[in-house]
Design an enzyme around this catalytic site. Sequence first.
Site, short mmCIF file in Angstrom:
data_model
loop_
_atom_site.label_atom_id
_atom_site.label_comp_id
_atom_site.label_asym_id
_atom_site.label_seq_id
_atom_site.Cartn_x
_atom_site.Cartn_y
_atom_site.Cartn_z
N TYR A 175 0.91 -1.18 0.20
CA TYR A 175 0.10 -0.08 -0.03
C TYR A 175 0.89 1.09 0.27
O TYR A 175 1.98 1.09 0.63
CB TYR A 175 -0.82 -0.04 1.27
CG TYR A 175 -0.24 0.35 2.77
CD1 TYR A 175 0.04 1.53 3.20
CD2 TYR A 175 0.14 -0.91 3.16
CE1 TYR A 175 0.61 1.48 4.35
CE2 TYR A 175 0.95 -0.54 4.32
CZ TYR A 175 1.12 0.53 4.81
OH TYR A 175 1.80 0.78 6.32
N CYS A 176 0.29 2.44 -0.38
CA CYS A 176 1.12 3.60 -0.41
C CYS A 176 -0.16 4.64 -0.50
O CYS A 176 -1.16 4.36 -0.15
CB CYS A 176 2.04 3.85 -1.67
SG CYS A 176 1.26 3.51 -3.25
N THR A 177 0.45 6.09 -0.80
CA THR A 177 -0.64 6.97 -0.55
C THR A 177 -1.87 7.12 -1.59
O THR A 177 -2.81 6.84 -1.24
CB THR A 177 -0.08 8.45 -0.65
OG1 THR A 177 1.16 8.39 -0.02
CG2 THR A 177 -0.93 9.59 -0.71
N ILE A 204 -4.17 4.61 0.30
CA ILE A 204 -4.66 4.99 1.60
C ILE A 204 -5.76 5.71 1.42
O ILE A 204 -6.90 5.87 2.36
CB ILE A 204 -3.42 5.72 2.40
CG1 ILE A 204 -2.40 4.50 2.70
CG2 ILE A 204 -4.01 5.91 3.69
CD1 ILE A 204 -1.21 4.94 3.37
#
Length: 304
Positions: A175-177, A204
């Site tokens: 996962y990332c921004t 996210i």
Amino acid sequence: MYRVLLYYKFVPIDDPAAFALEHEALCRSLGLLGRILIAREGINGTVSGTVEACDAYMTSMWADPKLANLEFKVEEANEHAFKKLFIRVRDEIITLGMPLSSPVHQRTGAYLSPLEAKAMLDRDDVVFLDGRNQYESELGHFRGAICPPVGAFREIPKWIEEHRADLEDKQIVTYCTGGIRCEKLTAWMLEAGFEHVFQVRGGIVCYGQDPDVQGDGFEGVNVVFDDRVVTPVGSRSRPITACRECGAPSSNYVNCANVVCNARIILCEACEIETQRCCCEACRQAPTHREKNQKLQVSAPKTK
């Protein structure tokens, strides 16, 4: 009323320079501000503007056959999230720093909806892997996630190789921004021989917006790359970090006011005023201190 649009798309662009010129003209005609990167592999951007301008921008983007299915993450705002418009042509729209044998749009990790990701959070055979930099994961991360202590995205493949034995028998959820780093990271992981690789679709941002999830399972706040600096993840989002001066819970993430130092520090609003937004006495006395008598603007760190 304003909006902030976060988006990316891995799609071949034959002439990035010409595309960038046309795109800049579009953004300026609509009064949009933001940061947009364009490369032969695609486009990566965050822009802010009025609701009407953002609607017109999305409609214009979707009219291009290459971008017809472009997904926008839309967030409401009270004002512009940027001070200017920044459009650049780059070699990569997100820098991994190593070649891939196949374009990202042809091979990447399997997508998980926010609800599917939440269902995998506490499984023993699943590892959540943070695809961001250490300063981002310190402010917020999924419960129990592995957060590599790296200062740049391009350092993550080396860290993964060093810890391969702890990862390769697991199902890995990255996962990332907003999702873009995981697109390229999972593409590399598949090439590197990892078999069960997933990514949280929309990152996210979408996880926090999903009405069935509402950020449940994510601890802290999300670092964004505009003047907001951090945003909540769901309605129950709370700081997991503390002010370095008084220890009060805070996610007020700022840069030291000494431009030579510019260290990233967490200060509650009261201590930010008391310390003149400085990390130490030497920085408070430094001749390179930013103007003390005007309200300082936080300089959001660039994504890497």
